[in-house]
Design an enzyme around this catalytic site. Structure first.
Site, PDB file in Angstrom:
ATOM      1  CE1 TYR A 110     -25.006  12.498  15.906  1.00 54.04           C
ATOM      2  CE2 TYR A 110     -27.218  12.049  15.122  1.00 54.04           C
ATOM      3  CZ  TYR A 110     -25.901  12.380  14.872  1.00 54.04           C
ATOM      4  OH  TYR A 110     -25.498  12.610  13.583  1.00 54.04           O
ATOM      5  CG  ASP A 183     -28.538   5.798  19.388  1.00 53.88           C
ATOM      6  OD1 ASP A 183     -27.638   4.998  19.082  1.00 53.88           O
ATOM      7  OD2 ASP A 183     -28.680   6.916  18.837  1.00 53.88           O
ATOM      8  CE  LYS A 208     -22.035   8.118  13.257  1.00 58.35           C
ATOM      9  NZ  LYS A 208     -23.029   8.590  14.227  1.00 58.35           N
TER      10      LYS A 208
HETATM   11  C1  LIG Z   1     -24.326   9.218  14.160  1.00 54.81           C
HETATM   12  C2  LIG Z   1     -25.357   8.910  15.161  1.00 54.81           C
HETATM   13  C3  LIG Z   1     -26.705   8.807  14.808  1.00 54.81           C
HETATM   14  C4  LIG Z   1     -27.209   9.089  13.404  1.00 54.81           C
HETATM   15  O1  LIG Z   1     -26.768   8.134  12.484  1.00 54.81           O
HETATM   16  P1  LIG Z   1     -26.473   8.462  10.925  1.00 54.81           P
HETATM   17  O2  LIG Z   1     -25.956   7.156  10.416  1.00 54.81           O
HETATM   18  O3  LIG Z   1     -25.466   9.569  10.886  1.00 54.81           O
HETATM   19  O4  LIG Z   1     -27.751   8.868  10.309  1.00 54.81           O
HETATM   20  C5  LIG Z   1     -27.609   8.470  15.797  1.00 54.81           C
HETATM   21  N1  LIG Z   1     -27.225   8.271  17.057  1.00 54.81           N
HETATM   22  C6  LIG Z   1     -25.950   8.362  17.441  1.00 54.81           C
HETATM   23  C7  LIG Z   1     -25.580   8.130  18.862  1.00 54.81           C
HETATM   24  C8  LIG Z   1     -24.965   8.696  16.511  1.00 54.81           C
HETATM   25  O5  LIG Z   1     -23.691   8.828  16.900  1.00 54.81           O
END
Ligand SMILES: *Cc1c(COP(=O)(O)O)cnc(C)c1O
Length: 389
Positions: A110, A183, A208
């Site tokens: 990311y 992640d 998300k």
């Molecule tokens: C959006 C995202 C992040 C960061 O998260 P935020 O809530 O925007 O700080 C980290 N990893 C992935 C895979 C993401 O899609």
């Protein structure tokens, strides 16, 4: 899928999503955990805390409800909620690493994660090296080169939807004395539980799929390692990247429908991927649910569904990809992902612009879709009218 039996969860996933950490309020019977919109708590004599609450940077009951639910869903013993996914990543890395430590990161991480390493943590002495994680031999070679503190994994990756084998990476990391962090934002715990596959820590952007309605920013880490949890909790309290009570409540509200949402996201994404595969304007479709995807068999082994993210490349290069992004009517042009509504974006100029010129630069002809849970035929019609005939 049979959640019990296969997952080691105490109850079925859907049950935990609705009930874990969410007992009716003992004072009033409120079925939904209240929003404890408070910064401080009355003490019954100095140090006489009721329920352990003292100040809301340290702990807040609405946040506790969210954290207990997240821990249950990931099959971990502790979860910590943060103000954003990036706050969770930053806190975890500074809790477990020290200057001079080395971290292996995905070669298509990311963009914000890459920026955290390349523009921020590197200045504080953290060393990082991008490796193509689907290639286990390459990971093992990199681990053998120098002592490594953390192997940082994303699977599926953003935006190329590459799949890495979590169990195999956990084994390689642990043999080399490294921690495995996953992640899990793209899959959500509905589809993939990395801790049960050997990961030490799971991180999330709860912004998300967990939140799921594009109305709140948040992050989390989940672990069964007491020291990592304690050290991260200490640092979070010392530095303060916590979510407020209302954000915690909104995230928990979203989580209750995670299972049904993820199932529909997956059904719709599969139909979109299949349509794109046969469309003459499209040169390549990246979706782990397609049997042609190089990571399909690993994804089928470690996930219970393939998720709602689909990326594709078009004939005509960057200009053509940007034009498609400007022509959809139902797919909204915007960053982020994982909400009920469908989104379209151009990673090269939007979410991954910070990776331009780096080893993590993404192709210019790439379009990324976050396929929502609208009527599938409406989504297909919209993409067909947006693509050149
Ligand atoms: C959006 C995202 C992040 C960061 O998260 P935020 O809530 O925007 O700080 C980290 N990893 C992935 C895979 C993401 O899609």
């Amino acid at each position: 899928m049979n959640e019990k039996g296969t997952s080691g969860l105490a109850q079925g996933f859907e049950t935990l999503a609705i009930h874990a950490g969410q007992e009716p309020d003992p004072l009033t019977g409120s079925v939904v955990p209240p929003i404890y919109q408070t910064s401080t708590y009355k003490q019954d004599g100095v140090g006489g805390l009721r329920g352990g609450y003292e100040y809301s940077r340290t702990a807040n009951p609405t946040r506790t409800a969210l954290e207990e639910c997240l821990a249950a869903l990931e099959g971990g013993s502790r979860a910590l909620a943060f103000a954003s996914g990036m706050a969770a990543e930053d806190c975890l890395l500074r809790a477990v690493c020290r200057p001079g430590d080395r971290v292996i990161i995905p070669d298509d991480a990311y963009g914000g994660t890459y920026r955290l390493f390349s523009a921020v943590l590197q200045q504080w002495g953290l060393d990082y090296v991008p490796v193509h994680l689907p290639d286990i031999a390459a990971v093992r070679r990199s681990l053998a080169e120098r002592p490594t503190r953390v192997l940082w994994v994303e699977t599926p990756t953003n935006p190329l939807l590459a799949i890495a084998d979590i169990a195999a990476l956990a084994e390689a990391a642990h043999e080399a004395g490294a921690l495995l962090v996953v992640d899990n934002t793209f899959a959500s715990p509905r589809l993939q539980r990395p801790l049960t596959l050997g990961a030490d820590v799971v991180v999330h952007s709860t912004t998300k799929y967990l939140g799921g309605h594009s109305d709140v920013v948040g992050g989390a880490l989940v672990t069964s390692d007491a020291k990592i949890a304690d050290d991260s909790d200490y640092l979070r309290n010392a530095t303060g990247g916590v979510p407020g009570p209302f954000d915690s409540w909104l995230t928990l509200r979203g989580i209750r429908t995670l299972a049904v949402r993820m199932d529909k996201h997956g059904d719709n994404a599969m139909r979109v991927a299949q349509m794109l595969t046969s469309h003459p304007a499209v040169t390549e479709v990246m979706y782990p649910g397609l049997p042609t995807h190089p990571g399909h068999s690993v994804a089928a082994k470690q996930m219970s569904g393939f998720g709602g993210m689909v990326s594709f490349r078009v004939h005509g290069g960057e200009e053509a990809a940007v034009a498609v992004c400007g022509r959809t009517r139902l797919f909204t042009l915007g960053e982020s992902l994982g909400g009920v509504e469908s989104l379209i974006e151009h990673p090269g100029r939007m979410t991954h612009a910070s990776a331009a010129g780096s080893p993590l630069e993404v192709p210019g002809d790439l379009v990324r879709l976050s396929v929502g849970i609208e009527d599938a035929s409406d989504l297909l019609d919209d993409l067909r009218q947006a693509l050149p005939a």
